[in-house]
Design an enzyme around this catalytic site. Structure first.
Site, short mmCIF file in Angstrom:
data_model
loop_
_atom_site.label_atom_id
_atom_site.label_comp_id
_atom_site.label_asym_id
_atom_site.label_seq_id
_atom_site.Cartn_x
_atom_site.Cartn_y
_atom_site.Cartn_z
N HIS A 33 0.71 8.68 1.00
CA HIS A 33 2.12 9.06 1.05
C HIS A 33 2.91 8.09 0.18
CE1 HIS A 33 1.71 11.28 5.16
NE2 HIS A 33 1.56 12.11 4.15
N TYR A 42 1.69 3.49 3.36
CA TYR A 42 0.52 2.92 4.08
C TYR A 42 -0.39 3.96 4.70
CZ TYR A 42 4.31 -0.57 4.27
OH TYR A 42 5.38 -1.38 3.99
N HIS A 43 -0.51 5.12 4.06
CA HIS A 43 -1.35 6.15 4.65
C HIS A 43 -2.48 6.60 3.72
CE1 HIS A 43 2.45 7.40 7.15
NE2 HIS A 43 1.94 6.25 7.53
N PRO A 44 -3.25 5.67 3.18
CA PRO A 44 -4.38 6.12 2.36
C PRO A 44 -5.38 6.89 3.22
CG PRO A 44 -4.59 3.77 2.85
CD PRO A 44 -3.25 4.21 3.34
#
Ligand code: FAD
Ligand code: NAG
Length: 584
Positions: A352, A559-561
């Site tokens: 994201h 922070y949404h890998p």
């Protein structure tokens, strides 16, 4: 024009601000020790199982005690006939991570792996060495100890899309029962709602403190025609006060929620400071154990039933590759014997991505000196500390990066589908309000950028509305740097490599502008910060060129890998695991 001395003045000012900051943390630590045994929670904390008392074989070995690993350890050890070992590279949680306002200082601390993306000429341009920081938790509870605590499920259509790709069992209707099983909704209004439930391990509540500006921004959302609703409920499009994984206003990590209640079960052993270097695989290509290191001692432990990797989106593929599962060519180059050629490992990386620096000034309607938004200069005082430690209230309970949020549709997304393409993080603050102590450091912004954007408006009332792409089309990947399990992998997020992503982001920023132009925010003279990121000065403020430039310069991960061990049916050549999450 910009003053060449400004970055130097700015970085010195920040340096000298660090010392009182450190002092405040020490005082806070002491206050918690003295007044808040509930935070220390000494009785329920997870105990590290002694190294020499670990069994040689367990039914299940779980690698990584983060968000997923903590849940698995709890659920598997419910069966008293199974023995379960949880191996976590980090330590137990510390007490400071429980205090919501301290969210940004956890990044770059000792409980953060501190990953960085590889340098790029296309994105992260305002960051040191053109690299974005990618924090990940190195601690029991994993990234749930560092995260912003926002409790948001995927859109219904996300899960249905997985199911329609052949992933049996993953439709929204089929996953909802598990969300409900986990949840302990503490907001009375939602306790009897079909989308929520009570009695689970994971508590969900509002943050205990909200700044007045947040209410104004929500009002502006309503003036634009959006509803204030439960974004985890029937419809997602709209605005909301954030729901959070907090308990009594404090962080409820998965370690607190799922591990502490299970940690006294005799069939669950938890070993911290234990880094798994390799999964051991036999000649039938069956995983039979792991090799790990604790305090410089190496040990092999076997698994009777399963080895489960829950080391996160960066380290699960890393560990697979170190164990010989991945693209055979890549592994051979690094001298790793390829056990199974599975080219999907580490590919399909999605995140994201957000546009940072989108901050707005306003005039504080209070004339008595009380802040309307988060201001670091007044946030930490004796009064706020006493409020926190003794009265269990006050502004230290704020999660000022997103007290509220919204899901909205750009012109590229049919609004009637209720499948928003942009999420907005609504923050009652901006990087000028912390004097450069929090946000600048966490994101790795250069001195020049910070000075140019914020030094002239330090501590002037501000808020930010940060747009992020919910369904980016760009895909990145990660690779091993070398065959050493202690080397961080090379991360290539490839942000904005698909041209549609920039277009959607620009439209997201325009929606933000439209919100700021609503009467509720106009009444307090809200306006964009007139300064532009170095490298973008020549563009007209808020023009498409400026917004693209800002997106590529002030690039932020939310922070949404995900996606680096993709799930798919046997027919999918990129799949790493099948719909039951077994390595293909
Ligand atoms: C700063 C930040 C803010 C975020 N904000 C939110 C938010 O507000 N809401 C939200 O829903 N999500 C948020 N997220 C994302 C969310 O926290 C993650 O998606 C989630 O925690 C990932 O869970 P995981 O189990 O896959 O990995 P993690 O929770 O990261 O767990 C992986 C664990 O494995 C351990 N590990 C790794 N390698 C090894 C090894 N070789 N041996 C032993 N142990 C190992 C790690 O130390 C870690 O504890 C945020 C993330 C961050 C970093
Ligand atoms: C200042 O005024 C606001 C609004 O009337 C009020 O909420 C706040 O408590 C006041 N602050 C002080 C210190 O009196």
């Amino acid at each position: 024009m910009s003053n060449p001395l400004k970055p130097i003045v700015s970085s010195n000012r920040i340096l000298f601000g660090l010392l009182p900051g450190l002092g405040a943390m020490i005082v806070m630590r002491m206050a918690i020790h003295l007044y808040r045994p509930d935070i220390e929670d000494a009785e329920h904390r997870v105990r590290d199982h002694p190294f020499d008392k670990l069994y040689d074989c367990y039914d299940f070995i779980i690698v990584g005690g983060g968000s997923a690993g903590a849940v698995l350890a709890n659920r598997l050890s419910e069966n008293p006939d199974w023995t379960v070992l949880l191996l976590e590279a980090g330590q137990d949680e510390n007490v400071l991570s429980e205090v919501p306002v301290l969210f940004p200082i956890l990044q770059t601390s000792s409980i953060d792996w501190q990953f960085m993306t590889e340098p790029s000429d296309e994105y992260c341009l305002s960051m040191l060495q053109r690299k974005c920081k990618w924090p990940r938790g190195k601690v029991l509870g994993g990234s749930s100890v560092l995260n912003a605590m926002l409790y948001i499920r995927g859109n219904k259509k996300d899960y249905d899309a997985w199911a329609s790709m052949g992933n049996v069992g993953w439709s929204y209707k089929e996953v909802l029962p598990y969300f409900l099983k986990s949840e302990d909704m503490r907001i009375p209004y939602y306790q009897n709602d079909p989308y929520h439930s009570t009695g689970g391990y994971l508590t969900v509540d509002y943050f205990r403190f909200e700044h007045p500006i947040t209410r104004k921004i929500l009002e502006a959302g309503e003036q634009m025609g959006y509803k204030i609703l439960d974004v985890n409920g029937e419809y997602q499009t709209g605005f909301t006060h954030s729901h959070a994984t907090v308990r009594e206003g404090l962080r409820c990590s998965t370690a607190k929620a799922f591990l502490r209640p299970a940690s006294k079960r005799p069939n669950l052993h938890v070993s911290v400071h234990s880094l798994v270097e390799k999964v051991l695989i036999d000649e039938h290509k069956q995983a039979y154990g792991v090799k790990f290191v604790k305090n410089n001692y190496q040990r092999i432990i076997k698994a009777r039933r399963e080895v489960i990797l829950s080391a996160g989106a960066i380290q699960t593929p890393q560990l697979l590759m170190l164990s010989g599962i991945g693209d055979a060519e890549h592994l051979k180059e690094l001298g790793i014997y390829p056990v199974a050629n599975l080219p999907g490992v580490g590919q399909n990386l999605q995140d994201h991505v957000a546009m940072g620096g989108h901050s707005f000034l306003f005039e504080n309607p209070y004339t008595n000196g009380t802040d309307y938004c988060f201001n670091l200069r007044s946030a930490f005082s004796l009064g706020t500390l006493i409020d926190f430690a003794v009265h269990k209230k006050g502004n230290l309970y704020t999660m000022m990066e997103a007290e509220a949020m919204a899901f909205v549709n750009t012109k590229y997304q049919d609004a009637s589908e209720d499948y928003p393409d942009i999420q907005l993080f609504i923050a009652p603050t901006a990087d000028n309000m912390d004097g450069g102590l929090f946000g600048k450091r966490a994101n790795g912004l250069t001195d020049e950028t910070y000075a140019e954007l914020y030094e002239d408006i330090l501590y002037e009332s501000s808020f930010s509305i940060v747009p992020l792409l919910l369904r980016p089309k760009s895909r990145g990947y990660l690779k091993l740097r070398d065959a050493n399990p202690y080397s961080p992998p090379r991360i290539y997020p490839n942000y904005y490599s698909h041209p549609d992503d920039v277009k959607v982001m620009i439209e997201g920023a325009r929606i933000v502008q439209a919100i700021v132009d609503q009467p509720a925010l106009k009444a307090i003279k809200s306006r964009p910060n007139p300064s532009r990121n170095p490298g973008c000065e020549h563009h007209e403020l808020m023009s498409a060129e400026h917004l693209e430039c800002q997106a590529r310069h002030h690039t932020l991960t939310i922070y949404h890998p995900v996606g680096t061990c993709a799930m798919g049916p046997a027919s999918d050549p990129g799949a790493v695991v099948d719909p039951r999450l077994r390595v293909c």
